[in-house]
Write a protein that holds these residues in place. Structure first.
Motif, short mmCIF file in Angstrom:
data_model
loop_
_atom_site.label_atom_id
_atom_site.label_comp_id
_atom_site.label_asym_id
_atom_site.label_seq_id
_atom_site.Cartn_x
_atom_site.Cartn_y
_atom_site.Cartn_z
N GLU A 1 5.10 0.65 -15.45
CA GLU A 1 6.32 1.45 -15.33
C GLU A 1 6.27 2.35 -14.10
O GLU A 1 7.28 2.54 -13.43
N GLN A 2 5.09 2.87 -13.78
CA GLN A 2 4.96 3.68 -12.56
C GLN A 2 5.21 2.84 -11.31
O GLN A 2 5.84 3.31 -10.36
N HIS A 3 4.75 1.59 -11.31
CA HIS A 3 4.99 0.71 -10.16
C HIS A 3 6.48 0.45 -9.98
O HIS A 3 6.98 0.43 -8.85
N VAL A 4 7.19 0.26 -11.08
CA VAL A 4 8.64 0.04 -11.00
C VAL A 4 9.32 1.30 -10.46
O VAL A 4 10.19 1.22 -9.59
N ASP B 1 0.83 -1.21 0.00
CA ASP B 1 0.00 0.00 0.00
C ASP B 1 0.86 1.26 0.00
O ASP B 1 0.52 2.26 -0.60
N GLU B 2 2.00 1.19 0.70
CA GLU B 2 2.88 2.34 0.77
C GLU B 2 3.40 2.72 -0.62
O GLU B 2 3.49 3.88 -0.97
N GLU B 3 3.72 1.72 -1.42
CA GLU B 3 4.23 1.97 -2.76
C GLU B 3 3.14 2.55 -3.66
O GLU B 3 3.40 3.39 -4.51
N LEU B 4 1.91 2.11 -3.49
CA LEU B 4 0.84 2.55 -4.37
C LEU B 4 0.47 4.00 -4.15
O LEU B 4 -0.06 4.65 -5.04
N THR B 5 0.75 4.56 -2.97
CA THR B 5 0.35 5.93 -2.68
C THR B 5 1.46 6.94 -2.95
O THR B 5 1.23 8.13 -2.82
N PHE C 1 11.48 1.66 -6.98
CA PHE C 1 12.84 2.18 -6.97
C PHE C 1 12.95 3.37 -6.02
O PHE C 1 13.90 3.47 -5.24
N ALA C 2 11.95 4.27 -6.05
CA ALA C 2 11.99 5.46 -5.21
C ALA C 2 11.84 5.11 -3.72
O ALA C 2 12.47 5.72 -2.87
N CYS C 3 11.03 4.11 -3.42
CA CYS C 3 10.76 3.76 -2.02
C CYS C 3 11.83 2.87 -1.42
O CYS C 3 12.21 3.04 -0.26
N ALA C 4 12.33 1.91 -2.20
CA ALA C 4 13.25 0.92 -1.63
C ALA C 4 14.70 1.16 -2.02
O ALA C 4 15.60 0.62 -1.39
N GLY C 5 14.93 1.94 -3.07
CA GLY C 5 16.30 2.12 -3.53
C GLY C 5 16.78 0.87 -4.24
O GLY C 5 15.99 0.14 -4.83
N GLY C 6 18.07 0.60 -4.15
CA GLY C 6 18.61 -0.56 -4.85
C GLY C 6 18.77 -0.29 -6.32
O GLY C 6 18.88 0.85 -6.77
N SER C 7 18.75 -1.34 -7.12
CA SER C 7 18.90 -1.19 -8.57
C SER C 7 17.54 -1.19 -9.25
O SER C 7 16.54 -1.57 -8.66
N TRP C 8 17.55 -0.80 -10.51
CA TRP C 8 16.31 -0.81 -11.29
C TRP C 8 15.84 -2.24 -11.52
O TRP C 8 14.64 -2.51 -11.54
N ALA C 9 16.77 -3.17 -11.67
CA ALA C 9 16.41 -4.57 -11.84
C ALA C 9 15.71 -5.10 -10.59
O ALA C 9 14.71 -5.83 -10.68
N ALA D 1 14.02 -3.27 -8.46
CA ALA D 1 12.72 -2.61 -8.40
C ALA D 1 11.71 -3.34 -9.28
O ALA D 1 10.56 -3.55 -8.89
N ALA D 2 12.14 -3.75 -10.46
CA ALA D 2 11.25 -4.49 -11.36
C ALA D 2 10.90 -5.85 -10.75
O ALA D 2 9.74 -6.27 -10.80
N ALA D 3 11.88 -6.52 -10.18
CA ALA D 3 11.63 -7.82 -9.56
C ALA D 3 10.67 -7.69 -8.38
O ALA D 3 9.82 -8.56 -8.15
N THR D 4 10.78 -6.59 -7.63
CA THR D 4 9.88 -6.35 -6.50
C THR D 4 8.43 -6.27 -6.94
O THR D 4 7.53 -6.73 -6.25
N THR D 5 8.20 -5.69 -8.12
CA THR D 5 6.83 -5.54 -8.62
C THR D 5 6.37 -6.76 -9.41
O THR D 5 5.25 -6.77 -9.92
N GLY D 6 7.22 -7.77 -9.51
CA GLY D 6 6.82 -9.00 -10.19
C GLY D 6 7.03 -8.96 -11.70
O GLY D 6 6.49 -9.79 -12.43
N LEU D 7 7.83 -8.00 -12.17
CA LEU D 7 8.11 -7.89 -13.60
C LEU D 7 9.53 -8.37 -13.89
O LEU D 7 10.36 -8.43 -12.98
#
Length: 158
Positions: free
Chosen positions: A105-108, A82-86, A112-120, A122-128
């Motif tokens: 793309e907005q979810h990725v 929920d934190e990421e969606l807002t 990335f903005a909330c958790a940091g790390g790499s773009w890869a 961030a994509a894996a976090t969103t299931g992409l």
């Protein structure tokens, strides 16, 4: 004729089509055509939402069971925090660029903005796939440069 069409035609017959029998309006294609059009409209209104097409696909109920046995609402609910969606960018220029991204793309970008790390990551976090993260990074750079060029052009003309 199935029961859904029978109900639609019955409802259309209760409409105002009989008023057109006496004096049809100019340019009218006929009372029967009006009745058919009305029956189609009523049939569309009586059709459940999950049986309708929306664009190129169908509207799915959240209770729909996937072949894996998981319900669609379980899959959607577990995808993002929920934190990421807002989260939205604070700056106006960043918001303008962010708005030009697709939903995934907005979810990725949010991840990335909330958790940091790499773009890869961030994509894996969103299931992409991880390649999507790099693509989003390049797209954000490109859109950001386009936005700055437009702003500079507007400032120079003003």
């Amino acid at each position: 004729m199935d029961s859904e069409w029978l109900e639609a035609v019955s409802t259309a017959l209760l409409g105002d089509w009989a008023d057109m029998l006496g004096a049809p309006p100019p340019g009218d294609s006929g009372t029967l055509h009006h009745l058919r059009r009305e029956a189609r409209a009523v049939h569309r209104q009586l059709m459940p939402l999950w049986q309708r097409k929306s664009g190129r696909g169908r509207v799915w109920m959240l209770d729909y069971r996937l072949p894996s046995g998981e319900a669609l609402h379980e899959l959607v609910a577990g995808s993002y925090d929920d934190e990421e969606l807002t989260w939205y960018p604070d700056r106006g220029d960043a918001s303008a660029v962010f708005a030009r991204l697709s939903e995934d793309e907005q979810h990725v970008a949010r991840a990335f903005a909330c958790a940091g790390g790499s773009w890869a990551e961030a994509a894996a976090t969103t299931g992409l796939p991880t390649q999507v993260g790099e693509r989003v990074m390049r797209k954000l750079r490109r859109l950001g440069l386009q936005h700055h060029k437009r702003q500079a052009a507007l400032a120079s003309t003003a």
